[in-house]
Design a protein around this motif. Structure first.
Motif, PDB file in Angstrom:
ATOM      1  N   ASP A 184     -61.461  62.412 -35.142  1.00 22.15           N
ATOM      2  CA  ASP A 184     -61.002  63.597 -34.441  1.00 22.15           C
ATOM      3  C   ASP A 184     -60.772  63.280 -32.972  1.00 22.15           C
ATOM      4  O   ASP A 184     -61.401  62.388 -32.428  1.00 22.15           O
ATOM      5  CB  ASP A 184     -62.052  64.693 -34.539  1.00 22.15           C
ATOM      6  N   ILE A 186     -61.694  64.626 -30.238  1.00 21.11           N
ATOM      7  CA  ILE A 186     -62.852  64.673 -29.340  1.00 21.11           C
ATOM      8  C   ILE A 186     -63.700  63.414 -29.518  1.00 21.11           C
ATOM      9  O   ILE A 186     -64.073  62.753 -28.549  1.00 21.11           O
ATOM     10  CB  ILE A 186     -63.677  65.953 -29.592  1.00 21.11           C
ATOM     11  N   ASN A 189     -61.903  60.286 -28.101  1.00 24.53           N
ATOM     12  CA  ASN A 189     -62.000  60.153 -26.652  1.00 24.53           C
ATOM     13  C   ASN A 189     -63.387  59.730 -26.216  1.00 24.53           C
ATOM     14  O   ASN A 189     -63.528  58.946 -25.285  1.00 24.53           O
ATOM     15  CB  ASN A 189     -61.626  61.469 -25.977  1.00 24.53           C
TER      16      ASN A 189
ATOM     17  N   GLU B  72     -60.382  70.250 -36.272  1.00 23.31           N
ATOM     18  CA  GLU B  72     -60.734  68.874 -36.588  1.00 23.31           C
ATOM     19  C   GLU B  72     -60.923  68.716 -38.093  1.00 23.31           C
ATOM     20  O   GLU B  72     -60.962  69.701 -38.821  1.00 23.31           O
ATOM     21  CB  GLU B  72     -62.028  68.509 -35.862  1.00 23.31           C
ATOM     22  N   SER B  73     -61.070  67.470 -38.544  1.00 22.80           N
ATOM     23  CA  SER B  73     -61.252  67.283 -39.979  1.00 22.80           C
ATOM     24  C   SER B  73     -62.566  67.925 -40.414  1.00 22.80           C
ATOM     25  O   SER B  73     -63.555  67.895 -39.692  1.00 22.80           O
ATOM     26  CB  SER B  73     -61.213  65.803 -40.342  1.00 22.80           C
ATOM     27  N   TYR B 276     -64.511  76.046 -27.332  1.00 24.95           N
ATOM     28  CA  TYR B 276     -64.125  74.985 -28.273  1.00 24.95           C
ATOM     29  C   TYR B 276     -62.637  74.674 -28.159  1.00 24.95           C
ATOM     30  O   TYR B 276     -62.238  73.515 -28.117  1.00 24.95           O
ATOM     31  CB  TYR B 276     -64.469  75.397 -29.712  1.00 24.95           C
ATOM     32  N   ALA B 279     -62.017  72.624 -25.129  1.00 28.47           N
ATOM     33  CA  ALA B 279     -62.401  71.224 -25.291  1.00 28.47           C
ATOM     34  C   ALA B 279     -61.370  70.487 -26.125  1.00 28.47           C
ATOM     35  O   ALA B 279     -60.937  69.388 -25.791  1.00 28.47           O
ATOM     36  CB  ALA B 279     -63.775  71.132 -25.937  1.00 28.47           C
ATOM     37  N   LEU B 280     -60.955  71.125 -27.211  1.00 29.70           N
ATOM     38  CA  LEU B 280     -59.998  70.496 -28.128  1.00 29.70           C
ATOM     39  C   LEU B 280     -58.690  70.183 -27.405  1.00 29.70           C
ATOM     40  O   LEU B 280     -58.148  69.083 -27.494  1.00 29.70           O
ATOM     41  CB  LEU B 280     -59.747  71.451 -29.300  1.00 29.70           C
ATOM     42  N   ASN B 283     -58.714  67.410 -24.795  1.00 26.47           N
ATOM     43  CA  ASN B 283     -58.851  66.062 -25.339  1.00 26.47           C
ATOM     44  C   ASN B 283     -57.555  65.524 -25.928  1.00 26.47           C
ATOM     45  O   ASN B 283     -57.545  64.441 -26.499  1.00 26.47           O
ATOM     46  CB  ASN B 283     -59.942  66.026 -26.404  1.00 26.47           C
ATOM     47  N   GLN B 297     -66.154  67.272 -21.965  1.00 24.63           N
ATOM     48  CA  GLN B 297     -67.083  66.631 -22.882  1.00 24.63           C
ATOM     49  C   GLN B 297     -67.777  67.689 -23.744  1.00 24.63           C
ATOM     50  O   GLN B 297     -68.152  68.748 -23.247  1.00 24.63           O
ATOM     51  CB  GLN B 297     -68.138  65.831 -22.114  1.00 24.63           C
ATOM     52  N   VAL B 298     -67.911  67.368 -25.004  1.00 22.68           N
ATOM     53  CA  VAL B 298     -68.646  68.237 -25.908  1.00 22.68           C
ATOM     54  C   VAL B 298     -69.717  67.386 -26.548  1.00 22.68           C
ATOM     55  O   VAL B 298     -69.466  66.247 -26.930  1.00 22.68           O
ATOM     56  CB  VAL B 298     -67.714  68.811 -26.994  1.00 22.68           C
ATOM     57  N   LYS B 299     -70.919  67.948 -26.633  1.00 26.05           N
ATOM     58  CA  LYS B 299     -72.014  67.177 -27.209  1.00 26.05           C
ATOM     59  C   LYS B 299     -71.812  66.972 -28.705  1.00 26.05           C
ATOM     60  O   LYS B 299     -71.412  67.889 -29.401  1.00 26.05           O
ATOM     61  CB  LYS B 299     -73.339  67.907 -27.006  1.00 26.05           C
ATOM     62  N   GLY B 300     -72.144  65.787 -29.169  1.00 24.07           N
ATOM     63  CA  GLY B 300     -72.272  65.529 -30.601  1.00 24.07           C
ATOM     64  C   GLY B 300     -71.020  65.743 -31.419  1.00 24.07           C
ATOM     65  O   GLY B 300     -69.911  65.768 -30.914  1.00 24.07           O
ATOM     66  N   GLU B 301     -71.237  65.902 -32.710  1.00 24.81           N
ATOM     67  CA  GLU B 301     -70.145  66.074 -33.656  1.00 24.81           C
ATOM     68  C   GLU B 301     -70.319  67.402 -34.384  1.00 24.81           C
ATOM     69  O   GLU B 301     -71.401  67.965 -34.379  1.00 24.81           O
ATOM     70  CB  GLU B 301     -70.152  64.918 -34.663  1.00 24.81           C
ATOM     71  N   PRO B 302     -69.248  67.885 -35.039  1.00 24.73           N
ATOM     72  CA  PRO B 302     -69.393  69.168 -35.740  1.00 24.73           C
ATOM     73  C   PRO B 302     -70.508  69.082 -36.784  1.00 24.73           C
ATOM     74  O   PRO B 302     -70.623  68.083 -37.476  1.00 24.73           O
ATOM     75  CB  PRO B 302     -68.041  69.346 -36.427  1.00 24.73           C
ATOM     76  N   ARG B 317     -73.156  72.981 -29.599  1.00 22.88           N
ATOM     77  CA  ARG B 317     -72.374  72.007 -28.840  1.00 22.88           C
ATOM     78  C   ARG B 317     -71.779  72.609 -27.570  1.00 22.88           C
ATOM     79  O   ARG B 317     -71.211  71.904 -26.751  1.00 22.88           O
ATOM     80  CB  ARG B 317     -71.223  71.478 -29.705  1.00 22.88           C
TER      81      ARG B 317
END
Lengths: 326, 354
Positions: A184, A186, A189, B72-73, B276, B279-280, B283, B297-302, B317
Motif C-alpha cells: 500500500d 502508506i 513510503n 488500501e488492500s 485517514y 494521510a492516504l 502519500n 506519517q501514520v502509525k503501523g498498518e491497518p 492509527r
C-alpha cells in the motif's frame, strides 16, 4: 566514482525458433551513493538488465554479452565461486514478492542466520544475534519477529524482513526490483523513507527498478528510462523529469494522471504498441509511436548524445523545451 | 495560450463538471441504493472468528454517475464490488437496483440481473478462454440473452460495436483469439463485452492496474465514453487515487469495510476531511520532482478485519484520536451540508487546525 559500470550489455532470451533481444547494448554508469531509478513499461528490459548483470538468468535459455564492472572486476567473466562472494555480500537484491521468498516451515530467525553461516562462518552466535536485532530495528521491526513464522507477519512486515536480510552483510549495492510495488502507498513510503535514512549511514547505493515514476521522482537522485530493451535517457531526476530530451520520456510522463492542484491533469495515451522484439529492426525502437520520428529514426540507430556529463539520451530529434513542448 | 487563459479554461471545466455532478444528484435518478451492507466471512479452521470484510456500507448511485472507490488492500473494496453485482450474497443489508432488491431479482432470474449489472475484472488475461475467438465470446453474450434473431444479425451487432469503440479493422478483431491481443486491447474487449447488454450499472474492479501506463489512458477514456453515452452508472474500484479522480464524479474512501469519507471527487481529493483520507492522499507522489510529496506519517498498518478496534476503526492509527474516539463508534456526517460526508467527529476541528 562509478561503483557499477555496465558496458555494451545485451541479454537475449533464446526460444525454440526465435531470439528476443530483451536488453540491447546498454551502457550505464552507476555512481557510488547516487541512487538510481530504472523505469520502463513491462517488456522494456528493466528487470532483465539487473538479472543479467547479477547472472541470475538461466544460462541455457538466455545469452549475455558485454561487460559489467563492479569495483574493477567484470561480473560476467567471473567464475561461479568468485561470483558467490560478491552476491549478497557486495550486491544484494530484494524482489517483488517477499511473501514467496520465505519457506513457511522456518522461523524468520533461521533465514537471518543462514546468511552468516554461508558468508561469515566464523561469526559467533552472540554476535549474529546482536546484528540481527540491530537490523530489524533498522527497518522498524520488533525483535520478537525472529521467533515468528512467515505466515504470522503481514506483507509489509515480510517485505521489511527481506530488506533487513538484504542489508545483513552491509552490501555496497542494493537492487530493489519492484520491491514495494505490491504494498500500500502508506507502507511503501514508510519503507522507502526508512531506506533513504539509512543509506548514508551504510554507504549504500540503491538501484530501484519500478514502473512507477512518482516513486523515482521522490526517492531517487538519478533516473534511467528504458524502452524495448534499450536505454532511452539517463540523468538526474530533476533534469529528466522536468525537461525530458527523449520524446518517449515525455510521453511516458504525460500518460500519468497527475495530482495537479486544479485536478485537470489530462492523461494522454501513446499510440500503438511496443514493437515485437522477436523481429529484428533498424533504427530507434520508438520510431513507430513517436511524434518526432523522421526517416532517419527508422533507419539509423541513435547514438548516445550528452547534455552534460551526467545527462544523456539516445535520440536523433531531441526535444528543446522539454515537458512543456506540446 | 497564456497562463491566465489556461487557468480560466480550467475553472470553466471545473464549473462544468460540478454542475454536471449537481444535475445528476438533483435529478433523483437513483439506480442503486445500498443500505448498511454487511459481508462476513468465516475462516475454515476458526469457525467462531468472523472476518468482517464489509461492515455497514451505505451509499446511493445515480444513473450515469461514476463512483470511485479507493482504499488500501484489504479494505473490502473488491468484496463490495462482488456483492454489488450479486456474485456473492451479502450477510446483511440491502441493495436496491432500480428500486428492487437484487436478492429478489436473482431468485427470480439470474439472467435478468446480468442484463442490468455487469463487471469488468482486473486481469484481462484471465478473463477470456484462449480457445474461443473474440467474435464468438462477444456474440455468445447476445445469444444467451436472446438479442438478435439470427447469427448473422448478432455478428453484425458485434462488428458494429467493435467499430464504434475503435477496435479496427473490426473483422480482424472478430476473428482473433485472446492470446493474440495485448493487455490493453483485451481489457477494451472486456469493457465492450460488459457494455454489450446495455446494463444499468457496471462494476470495474481495478480495470487498469494490470496494464502499462502508456495504454491506461485509452482504456479509461473508452470506459468513460461508453458509460456516458449509454448513461450507465460505474463503480470504479481502484487503489490508484490519481486515476480514480480522473474518471470519477464522486469518490468514496474505504477503510476496514467502511466508508470513511464520500463526496465529489475534487472535493474529497483537494479538501479531504478525514485524517485517514489526508494521510492516504499525502502519500501519493507525483511524477514531477518539483512537487515533492509531504507524506503524513501514520502509525503501523491497518488492523486485520478479524480484529476490528472498538470505537472509530482508525482510532489506533490516528494522530488526533482522543479517548472518545476509541470508545464511541462514529457515523458518516455531512458537516458542510454539500453531500461531502465524513466519518469523523472532529473532522471540522482538524480542518481549522490545519
Amino acid at each position: 566514482m562509478s561503483i557499477l559500470e555496465i558496458k555494451d550489455f545485451s541479454v537475449s532470451y533464446l526460444g525454440d525458433d526465435y531470439v528476443v533481444r530483451a536488453v540491447d547494448q546498454v551502457n550505464l554508469h552507476i555512481e557510488e551513493g547516487v541512487s538510481l531509478g530504472i523505469v520502463g513499461e513491462s517488456g522494456s528490459g528493466k528487470s532483465t538488465l539487473m538479472l543479467g548483470v547479477l547472472r541470475l538468468l538461466n544460462e541455457r535459455t538466455s545469452k549475455t554479452e558485454g561487460e559489467a564492472f563492479f569495483a574493477g572486476n567484470d561480473l560476467i567473466a567471473m567464475t561461479r565461486k568468485e561470483l558467490s562472494k560478491v552476491r549478497w555480500a557486495e550486491i544484494s537484491v530484494v524482489f517483488q514478492k517477499a511473501m514467496n521468498v520465505f519457506s513457511p516451515v522456518h522461523t524468520i530467525g533461521t533465514f537471518l542466520t543462514d546468511i552468516y553461516r554461508v558468508h561469515r562462518p566464523a561469526a559467533k552466535a552472540k554476535e549474529i544475534r546482536k546484528e540481527q536485532e540491530e537490523l530489524l530495528a533498522l527497518v522498524n521491526l520488533p525483535k520478537q519477529v525472529l521467533k515468528m513464522y512467515p505466515h504470522e507477519l503481514s506483507g509489509g512486515m515480510l517485505q521489511r524482513t527481506s530488506i533487513a536480510m538484504s542489508l545483513m552483510l552491509r552490501p555496497k549495492i542494493l537492487v530493489m526490483d519492484e520491491a514495494t510495488t505490491a504494498l500500500d502507498v502508506i507502507t511503501q513510503n514508510q519503507i522507502l523513507t526508512e531506506i533513504l535514512e539509512i543509506e548514508d549511514k551504510l554507504q549504500l547505493t540503491r538501484i530501484l527498478i519500478t514502473h512507477d515514476m512518482s516513486v523515482v521522482a521522490n526517492f531517487c537522485k538519478k533516473i534511467a528510462v528504458f524502452y524495448a530493451g534499450r536505454l532511452m535517457e539517463v540523468g538526474f531526476t530533476e533534469d529528466v523529469l522536468i525537461n525530458p530530451k527523449h520524446p518517449y520520456t515525455r510521453d511516458l510522463i504525460k500518460s500519468y494522471p497527475t495530482f495537479a492542484e486544479d485536478g485537470t491533469g489530462t492523461v494522454v495515451r501513446i499510440p500503438g504498441t511496443m514493437i515485437d522484439l522477436k523481429k529484428p529492426y533498424e533504427g530507434c525502437p520508438y520510431a513507430e509511436r513517436c511524434s518526432q520520428a523522421t526517416d532517419r529514426c527508422r533507419k539509423e540507430r541513435p547514438l548516445e548524445s550528452f547534455v552534460n556529463n551526467s545527462w544523456s539520451y539516445y535520440c536523433h530529434n531531441p526535444l528543446e523545451g522539454g515537458r512543456a513542448d506540446e | 495560450m497564456s497562463e491566465k487563459d489556461i487557468k480560466s479554461s480550467v475553472q470553466e471545466m471545473i464549473n462544468r463538471q460540478t454542475k454536471k455532478a449537481d444535475q445528476i444528484i438533483q435529478a433523483d435518478q437513483t439506480i442503486l441504493q445500498v443500505t448498511s451492507l454487511k459481508k462476513y466471512y468465516r475462516q475454515k479452521n476458526k469457525r467462531n472468528v468472523l472476518v468482517r470484510s464489509l461492515d455497514g456500507v451505505s451509499f446511493e448511485l445515480g444513473r450515469g454517475e461514476c463512483l470511485g472507490i479507493i482504499g488500501e488492500s484489504g479494505c473490502g473494496k473488491s468484496t463490495l464490488g462482488r456483492v454489488l453485482i450479486g456474485l456473492e450474497d451479502a450477510t446483511a443489508g440491502e441493495i436496491l437496483l432500480d428500486y428492487e432488491d437484487i436478492k429478489e431479482v436473482k431468485k427470480r432470474n439470474r439472467k435478468e440481473l446480468r442484463r442490468k449489472a455487469q463487471m469488468v475484472f482486473q486481469n484481462p488475461f484471465d478473463t477470456f478462454d484462449n480457445r474461443i475467438r473474440i467474435g464468438d465470446i462477444l456474440s455468445s453474450a447476445l445469444k444467451l440473452h436472446n438479442i438478435g434473431s439470427t447469427a448473422k444479425i448478432r455478428k453484425q451487432m458485434v462488428l458494429d460495436s467493435l467499430k464504434k469503440v475503435g477496435l479496427l479493422p473490426e473483422e480482424d478483431y472478430y476473428k482473433r483469439y485472446p492470446n493474440e491481443l495485448s493487455g490493453g486491447q483485451l481489457q477494451r474487449i472486456s469493457i465492450l463485452r460488459s457494455m454489450l447488454l446495455k446494463p444499468e450499472f457496471i462494476v470495474a474492479d481495478e480495470p487498469v492496474s494490470m496494464l502499462d501506463v502508456s495504454v491506461r489512458a485509452e482504456v479509461i477514456h473508452m470506459l468513460d465514453d461508453m458509460a456516458k453515452k449509454e448513461n450507465t452508472a460505474v463503480v470504479f474500484i481502484s487503489h490508484d487515487i490519481a486515476t480514480t479522480r480522473y474518471i470519477a464524479d464522486r469518490i468514496a474512501v474505504m477503510y476496514l469495510g467502511r466508508i470513511m469519507e464520500i463526496g465529489k471527487a475534487n472535493e474529497v481529493i483537494t479538501n479531504p476531511l478525514h485524517p485517514y483520507t489526508k494521510a492516504l492522499i499525502s502519500n501519493c507522489g507525483d511524477a514531477d520532482p518539483r512537487n515533492k510529496m509531504k507524506p503524513l506519517q501514520v502509525k503501523g498498518e491497518p488492523p486485520s478485519p478479524m480484529n476490528i478496534p472498538e470505537g472509530c476503526v482508525f482510532s489506533d492509527r490516528c494522530p488526533y484520536a482522543t479517548q472518545r474516539c476509541r470508545t464511541e463508534e462514529q457515523t458518516l456526517h455531512d458537516f458542510k451540508e454539500n453531500g461531502h460526508l465524513v466519518r469523523c467527529r472532529f473532522a471540522m476541528q482538524h480542518k481549522e487546525n490545519g
